[in-house]
Design a protein around this motif. Structure first.
Motif, PDB file in Angstrom:
ATOM      1  N   GLY A  88       0.868  -0.805   0.468  1.00  0.00           N
ATOM      2  CA  GLY A  88      -0.273   0.040  -0.104  1.00  0.00           C
ATOM      3  C   GLY A  88       1.048   1.418  -0.129  1.00  0.00           C
ATOM      4  N   GLN A  89       0.446   2.310   0.069  1.00  0.00           N
ATOM      5  CA  GLN A  89       0.761   3.768  -0.219  1.00  0.00           C
ATOM      6  C   GLN A  89       0.141   4.968   1.251  1.00  0.00           C
ATOM      7  OE1 GLN A  89       0.954   5.486  -3.985  1.00  0.00           O
ATOM      8  NE2 GLN A  89       2.227   6.935  -2.523  1.00  0.00           N
ATOM      9  N   VAL A  90       1.254   5.558   1.825  1.00  0.00           N
ATOM     10  CA  VAL A  90       0.393   6.840   2.596  1.00  0.00           C
ATOM     11  C   VAL A  90       0.026   7.635   1.275  1.00  0.00           C
ATOM     12  CG1 VAL A  90       0.556   7.840   4.667  1.00  0.00           C
ATOM     13  CG2 VAL A  90       2.017   5.593   4.652  1.00  0.00           C
ATOM     14  N   LEU A  91      -1.388   8.017   2.053  1.00  0.00           N
ATOM     15  CA  LEU A  91      -1.189   9.219   1.265  1.00  0.00           C
ATOM     16  C   LEU A  91      -0.767  10.609   2.094  1.00  0.00           C
ATOM     17  CD1 LEU A  91      -4.998   7.805  -0.846  1.00  0.00           C
ATOM     18  CD2 LEU A  91      -2.051   8.710  -1.382  1.00  0.00           C
ATOM     19  N   MET A  92      -2.122  10.889   3.342  1.00  0.00           N
ATOM     20  CA  MET A  92      -1.267  11.807   4.598  1.00  0.00           C
ATOM     21  C   MET A  92      -1.028  11.057   5.811  1.00  0.00           C
ATOM     22  SD  MET A  92      -4.453  13.271   6.265  1.00  0.00           S
ATOM     23  CE  MET A  92      -5.274  12.152   7.402  1.00  0.00           C
ATOM     24  N   PRO A  93       0.443  11.129   5.568  1.00  0.00           N
ATOM     25  CA  PRO A  93       0.489  11.071   7.063  1.00  0.00           C
ATOM     26  C   PRO A  93       0.041  10.788   8.363  1.00  0.00           C
ATOM     27  CG  PRO A  93       2.703  11.955   5.836  1.00  0.00           C
ATOM     28  CD  PRO A  93       1.272  12.308   5.090  1.00  0.00           C
ATOM     29  N   PRO A  94       0.601  10.182   9.228  1.00  0.00           N
ATOM     30  CA  PRO A  94      -0.014   9.877  10.372  1.00  0.00           C
ATOM     31  C   PRO A  94      -0.294  11.689  10.975  1.00  0.00           C
ATOM     32  CG  PRO A  94       0.834   8.590  10.702  1.00  0.00           C
ATOM     33  CD  PRO A  94       1.463   9.620   9.245  1.00  0.00           C
ATOM     34  N   ARG A  95      -1.046  11.912  11.534  1.00  0.00           N
ATOM     35  CA  ARG A  95      -1.215  13.561  12.097  1.00  0.00           C
ATOM     36  C   ARG A  95      -2.627  13.510  13.484  1.00  0.00           C
ATOM     37  NH1 ARG A  95      -5.992  17.349  11.656  1.00  0.00           N
ATOM     38  NH2 ARG A  95      -7.383  16.067   9.495  1.00  0.00           N
ATOM     39  N   THR A  96      -1.913  14.382  14.206  1.00  0.00           N
ATOM     40  CA  THR A  96      -3.258  14.053  15.862  1.00  0.00           C
ATOM     41  C   THR A  96      -3.823  15.233  15.785  1.00  0.00           C
ATOM     42  OG1 THR A  96      -1.807  13.224  16.856  1.00  0.00           O
ATOM     43  CG2 THR A  96      -2.780  14.193  17.593  1.00  0.00           C
ATOM     44  N   THR A  97      -5.002  15.419  15.388  1.00  0.00           N
ATOM     45  CA  THR A  97      -6.204  16.223  16.009  1.00  0.00           C
ATOM     46  C   THR A  97      -5.936  16.889  17.615  1.00  0.00           C
ATOM     47  OG1 THR A  97      -8.015  14.966  16.640  1.00  0.00           O
ATOM     48  CG2 THR A  97      -7.838  15.007  14.182  1.00  0.00           C
ATOM     49  N   PRO A  98      -7.042  18.859  17.013  1.00  0.00           N
ATOM     50  CA  PRO A  98      -6.816  18.572  18.712  1.00  0.00           C
ATOM     51  C   PRO A  98      -7.138  18.483  19.508  1.00  0.00           C
ATOM     52  CG  PRO A  98      -6.813  20.375  16.951  1.00  0.00           C
ATOM     53  CD  PRO A  98      -7.007  19.221  16.073  1.00  0.00           C
ATOM     54  N   THR A  99      -8.150  17.543  19.363  1.00  0.00           N
ATOM     55  CA  THR A  99      -9.133  16.767  20.753  1.00  0.00           C
ATOM     56  C   THR A  99      -7.784  15.133  20.717  1.00  0.00           C
ATOM     57  OG1 THR A  99      -9.915  15.691  18.106  1.00  0.00           O
ATOM     58  CG2 THR A  99     -10.942  17.182  19.409  1.00  0.00           C
ATOM     59  N   GLY A 100      -6.753  14.770  19.959  1.00  0.00           N
ATOM     60  CA  GLY A 100      -6.198  14.013  20.118  1.00  0.00           C
ATOM     61  C   GLY A 100      -6.122  12.882  18.966  1.00  0.00           C
ATOM     62  N   LEU A 101      -6.925  13.016  18.721  1.00  0.00           N
ATOM     63  CA  LEU A 101      -8.313  11.696  17.738  1.00  0.00           C
ATOM     64  C   LEU A 101      -6.738  11.347  16.326  1.00  0.00           C
ATOM     65  CD1 LEU A 101     -10.018  10.059  16.754  1.00  0.00           C
ATOM     66  CD2 LEU A 101      -9.978  12.292  14.452  1.00  0.00           C
TER      67      LEU A 101
END
Length: 124
Positions: A88-101
């Motif tokens: 597979g391929q990572v399109l959007m690398p991991p990111r954390t939202t202000p709520t912690g998700l």
């Protein structure tokens, strides 16, 4: 290893009002506006007790409209590594939202899009 459930979906559209009306009329879904810096985000419980929740995300028309499902995982970064190892391929690398998700977007080896997320850590 146990099976990973699909626990969220998202519909990205440059016409969120029309999408909300369509899914509301078709399936009886109701939506709650969760707007913020990223724009309109309208969440729904969709399937009630037996289905999964989801949302309509307003886009500005600069990207294509889409529908994506999300699988809830324990470790988003590790899941991204495993996805790449499996072709597979990572399109959007991991990111954390202000709520912690924490979330990321991937493609499978045939080009289909999917998302993975980890819930915010429990507040103790």
């Amino acid at each position: 290893m146990s099976a990973t459930p699909i626990t969220w979906f998202e519909i990205g559209t440059d016409r969120p009002e029309e999408a909300e009306r369509f899914y509301g009329d078709l399936f009886g879904w109701t939506f709650t506006e969760e707007g913020g810096a990223a724009g309109s985000y309208r969440t729904t419980g969709a399937g009630g007790d037996t289905g999964i929740g989801g949302a309509i995300r307003a886009t500005d028309g600069s990207a294509p409209n889409y529908t994506i499902f999300y699988a809830e995982v324990t470790d988003v970064a590790e899941t991204c590594r495993r996805a790449e190892a499996a072709g597979g391929q990572v399109l959007m690398p991991p990111r954390t939202t202000p709520t912690g998700l924490t979330l990321a977007r991937l493609t499978d080896p045939t080009g289909n899009h999917l998302g993975v997320f980890a819930s915010p850590p429990a507040q103790g």
